[in-house]
Every structure is written in C-alpha cells, then in structure tokens.
Design an enzyme around this catalytic site. Structure first.
Site, short mmCIF file in Angstrom:
data_model
loop_
_atom_site.label_atom_id
_atom_site.label_comp_id
_atom_site.label_asym_id
_atom_site.label_seq_id
_atom_site.Cartn_x
_atom_site.Cartn_y
_atom_site.Cartn_z
N ASP A 1 1.43 -15.54 -5.50
CA ASP A 1 1.07 -14.49 -4.76
C ASP A 1 -0.25 -14.26 -4.77
O ASP A 1 -0.95 -14.30 -6.00
CB ASP A 1 1.77 -13.50 -5.31
N ARG B 1 4.02 0.16 -11.07
CA ARG B 1 2.74 0.09 -11.67
C ARG B 1 2.61 0.35 -13.00
O ARG B 1 1.74 0.20 -13.67
CB ARG B 1 1.88 1.06 -10.39
N TYR C 1 -0.44 -6.27 -18.04
CA TYR C 1 -0.78 -7.19 -17.18
C TYR C 1 -2.26 -7.78 -17.98
O TYR C 1 -2.63 -8.98 -17.51
CB TYR C 1 -1.48 -6.95 -15.91
N THR D 1 11.71 -9.34 -4.66
CA THR D 1 10.57 -9.46 -3.52
C THR D 1 11.52 -9.63 -2.23
O THR D 1 12.69 -10.27 -2.21
CB THR D 1 9.82 -10.64 -3.74
N LYS E 1 6.57 -7.28 -11.40
CA LYS E 1 6.64 -7.72 -10.12
C LYS E 1 7.84 -8.89 -9.93
O LYS E 1 8.11 -8.92 -8.75
CB LYS E 1 5.50 -8.77 -9.83
N THR F 1 -1.55 -8.00 -0.79
CA THR F 1 -1.44 -6.84 -0.28
C THR F 1 -2.57 -6.73 0.65
O THR F 1 -3.92 -6.91 0.37
CB THR F 1 -1.55 -5.59 -1.26
N GLU G 1 2.81 -7.47 2.76
CA GLU G 1 2.22 -8.77 2.42
C GLU G 1 2.77 -9.58 3.76
O GLU G 1 3.99 -9.29 4.27
CB GLU G 1 2.40 -9.13 1.31
N GLU H 1 -2.68 2.87 -3.32
CA GLU H 1 -3.85 3.13 -2.49
C GLU H 1 -3.69 4.18 -1.82
O GLU H 1 -4.48 5.07 -1.52
CB GLU H 1 -4.27 1.77 -1.68
N GLN I 1 3.18 -2.50 -14.76
CA GLN I 1 2.29 -3.37 -14.66
C GLN I 1 0.67 -3.05 -15.31
O GLN I 1 0.06 -4.02 -16.08
CB GLN I 1 1.75 -3.42 -12.92
N GLU J 1 4.11 -3.63 -1.49
CA GLU J 1 2.91 -4.07 -1.13
C GLU J 1 3.16 -4.75 0.12
O GLU J 1 3.98 -5.63 0.10
CB GLU J 1 2.48 -5.52 -2.43
N HIS K 1 -8.19 -4.20 -0.52
CA HIS K 1 -7.02 -3.94 -1.67
C HIS K 1 -7.68 -4.13 -3.05
O HIS K 1 -7.45 -3.21 -3.93
CB HIS K 1 -5.96 -4.80 -1.39
N ASP L 1 6.40 -7.11 -1.52
CA ASP L 1 6.16 -7.55 -3.20
C ASP L 1 6.43 -5.99 -3.91
O ASP L 1 5.21 -5.47 -4.25
CB ASP L 1 4.90 -8.27 -3.25
MN MN Z 1 1.54 -8.86 -4.30
#
Ligand code: MN
Length: 405
Positions: A116, A227, A234, A247, A243, A339, A191, A353, A230, A189, A123, A223
């Site tokens: 990814d 959050r 992360y 998917t 993640k 994204t 994508e 966002e 994450q 996301e 983004h 995706d």
């Molecule tokens: Mn992604």
C-alpha cells in the site's frame, strides 16, 4: 448530493471478473450492459480457438492463470469479446450471458503480495498536519520516495463481503496505560488497486518507462483503517493491526488498455526526482471516484468526490521504486495507490480528513452526523472515466460494518 454513477458497462469497458451461479464452479467473465458473459462457454463454443488458449483457463477460481498468458493473448480475448458483443441481439438472446442479478461475483485475483502506497500529496499533507506539524506536514523523504508499506493479502475480500468492527489496543491518553476495546475511529481509505500482470526476476529492477507493461489493470479499493489503533501502534514500523483486519475491492478488473483514452499529464515534481524515477511520459489516469455512505435507515449520501489523477507519484513510478532494489513482483500482486485526496475539502479520501480528525462531523440528511463510521453503516465506492461519449465503468465496492464480535 446525487450520484453520477450508473451500473451499466459499455463495449469499451470489457472488464474481467470471476462469477458463479448456484451449484456451478467458478468461471471467468466479462460484463456488457447488465449481462455477465461466461467466457468458459464462449471458449467451449470455439470463439477463442484461433487464439490457442487452453479452455480450462476460463474455468477457474481466479484470473491469475489468464493474466499469466500475457498481454498479447489477454488483449486478443478482449478484442474478440468486443467483436462478439457489438451485436445487441447476441447479448440478450444468447447461451453465454446471464443477468448480473442472477450471479455471484467473487474475488477476481488471488493476491500474492499487497503493498500500500501513500502517493497523494494532499492526503499526506492532511495527515501530517493533523498528527505532526502543519508547518512541516510532509516528511523530508516524501517528495523523493514513493512511500509504502507491505500490507496483508489474506484479508482482501470482494464487494458484498462484510466485516465486524475490530478490537485492539487504544491509547488516547499516553500518560495512562492503553485499553483493549473496539475501535471508535473506524475509517475508510478511497484508493485504486493496481494489479500486476507480469513478473520480474529477483534482482532485476523494472525500468520506469517500461513499468506499465507490468500492469494488467485496476480495481476500486477501500483500505479500511482503525485510526485509534493506528495512532498507538504505528511508531516506529508503520501500520499493522489498524489496517490488516479487512480490505475491500470491486469485482471487475478494468484493463490498463481500456483507460488509454483517459491519460492526462501528472503534476510537475519539484524537487526533481532521482533518475530511476524520471519518466518520458509523466501521466496519470482521469478516473472520477465517489464515496457513498448508506446509513441503516437512510438513502445514499455522497460524502466525497475525488479522482485517480490526484496522485503525486504515478503507478509507473511506484513499480520502478518497488523493484529498484531487485524486489520481484508477481502476477496477481496488488499495489494500493494510497488514499486519493483532492485539493478541495469535499474531495478528501478518508473520514479522518473529511471531519478533520472528528472536529467537523459530516451532517447527514436524516439529522444524524458522523465523525467516524458506525455499526451498520455501508460504504460504497464507485468510479468511472468519461470523455466524448466514451464511458469506462469501474462498478462499485460495497461493504457494511457489523458490530464487534
Ligand atoms: Mn491505505
């Protein structure tokens, strides 16, 4: 907001997918208007005999064996299908078509590896501004490297398959220990998925100007992201459980050849990129994308409109970078675009966002609002390219969020 999408597939689209009807094995298919075309039946009727393709390729759980035949054969099949399906009578009174409402569509690609990317400047800027520093939103490497991480292929599912809200470690107040709870910041996301159609040998980098020869086609991709999970996990190695829980992809793969009329110049890259990323033709694809939220009790609301052209790094640059160290790509590998956010706030590709981290909830017509997604919310991504009467439909990817197990 009304949706600009409609569900018919034109003769110019001729995508590839995998379907079954009750009690039958999976077969390869295309779709014309709203009619699914059984490629195995066409093969048995002799329509592809001169192309010298084994009939068993079309009676298959996945497209991978077909794609492995190479572009010369797969494009010849696509051209032959366009010839056969020009005739409306053939479409509606034939032994090899069936209405799309009567079939089950399956995951079309057996994905070996899933990478990814993070290739939309808007983004990356939005996320950087929210999580780090608005004055230095992009990290120093971003305009030099098409940033990516390795995702998980096992949890990629086709449109129509739903999932349960994931649980995980969450720490919204780092002066305290984390808690274990269902995510309360479940997000999308928006994508595109690039499907690799040709492998490179281990140790052999793919030249950026030949990289598109390695692309079979594209799907819509959601995706799904948690959050809160994450944010805590992360650092320092990137996304993991935030993640890999699910998917979603659309069922029809649109070939890169179908998108040829929709090439447009990509934006200039400053500073200049390293030579191995410099392209003779620096082009993106003009594909309109929209995300629809369908609440449990309400009609569809378009929450964002973006476009595949909103990419700083092109697909060719992503492939050149992915292989520059000698890493081998295989047929059926999937590269997520990252994204895709446009410049305007109503074109951002995630709830993170669109609501600016939950600060500006989205107001829905039924009076409710969303900071992030709730149980029984359904997300639909749709896409199409259109120009001078030519229309390439990507179909849709539709997924409902079920409560935590
Ligand atoms: Mn992604």
């Amino acid at each position: 907001m009304n949706t600009a999408y409609h569900s018919h597939f034109s003769i110019d689209t001729i995508p590839f997918g995998v379907f079954s009807v009750k009690n039958s094995s999976k077969r390869l298919a295309t779709i014309i208007n709203d009619q699914v075309v059984d490629l195995y039946k066409l093969a048995k009727l002799g329509y592809f005999d001169d192309l010298k393709i084994k009939k068993s390729v079309f009676k298959n759980d996945y497209l991978n064996d077909f794609i492995s035949l190479g572009k010369e054969k797969t494009n010849a099949v696509r051209k032959r299908l366009q010839e056969i399906l020009q005739d409306q009578t053939t479409i509606h009174h034939s032994a090899f078509t069936i209405h799309q409402s009567k079939v089950e569509l399956h995951l079309p690609i057996k994905v070996g590896d899933y990478t990814d990317f993070y290739s939309s400047e808007q983004h990356a800027t939005n996320v950087g501004a929210m999580f780090r520093d608005p004055a230095n939103a992009l990290l120093p490497n971003w305009k030099h490297i098409p940033v990516a991480y390795h995702g998980r292929a096992s949890s990629i599912f086709v449109s129509g398959k739903n999932f349960h809200r994931p649980k995980g470690q969450i720490n919204n107040d780092e002066s305290k220990p984390p808690i274990f709870a269902p995510t309360s910041r479940l997000d999308i996301e928006l994508e595109m998925a690039t499907i690799i159609g040709k492998s490179n040998e281990i140790g052999e980098a793919i030249d950026v100007n030949q990289a598109e020869d390695y692309v079979f086609g594209f799907q819509l991709l959601n995706d799904w992201s948690a959050r809160d999970i994450q944010k805590w996990e992360y650092v320092p190695l990137g996304p993991f459980l935030a993640k890999n829980f699910f998917t979603s992809v659309s069922p029809w793969v649109i070939t890169i050849e179908a998108l040829a009329p929709f090439r447009i110049p990509a934006s200039e890259q400053i500073p200049e990129v390293l030579p191995y990323l410099q392209e003779k033709n620096h082009l993106n694809f003009d594909v309109k994308l929209e995300v629809i939220l369908q609440t449990k009790d309400a009609e569809e609301v378009v929450i964002t409109r973006s476009n595949f052209k909103n990419m700083y790094w092109t697909v060719a640059q992503q492939i050149a970078h992915h292989t520059v160290n000698g890493c081998n790509l295989n047929v059926g590998d999937l590269l997520g675009s990252g994204t895709i956010s446009g410049k305007e706030p109503d074109s951002f590709g995630s709830m993170l966002e669109l609501t600016w981290g939950g600060k500006n909830p989205i107001k829905l017509p039924n009076g409710s609002e969303r900071k992030f997604l709730e149980d029984y919310d359904t997300i639909i991504i749709r896409g199409f390219a259109e120009k001078n009467g030519l229309r390439i439909n990507f179909g849709e990817v539709k997924t409902m969020i079920l409560p935590t197990k």
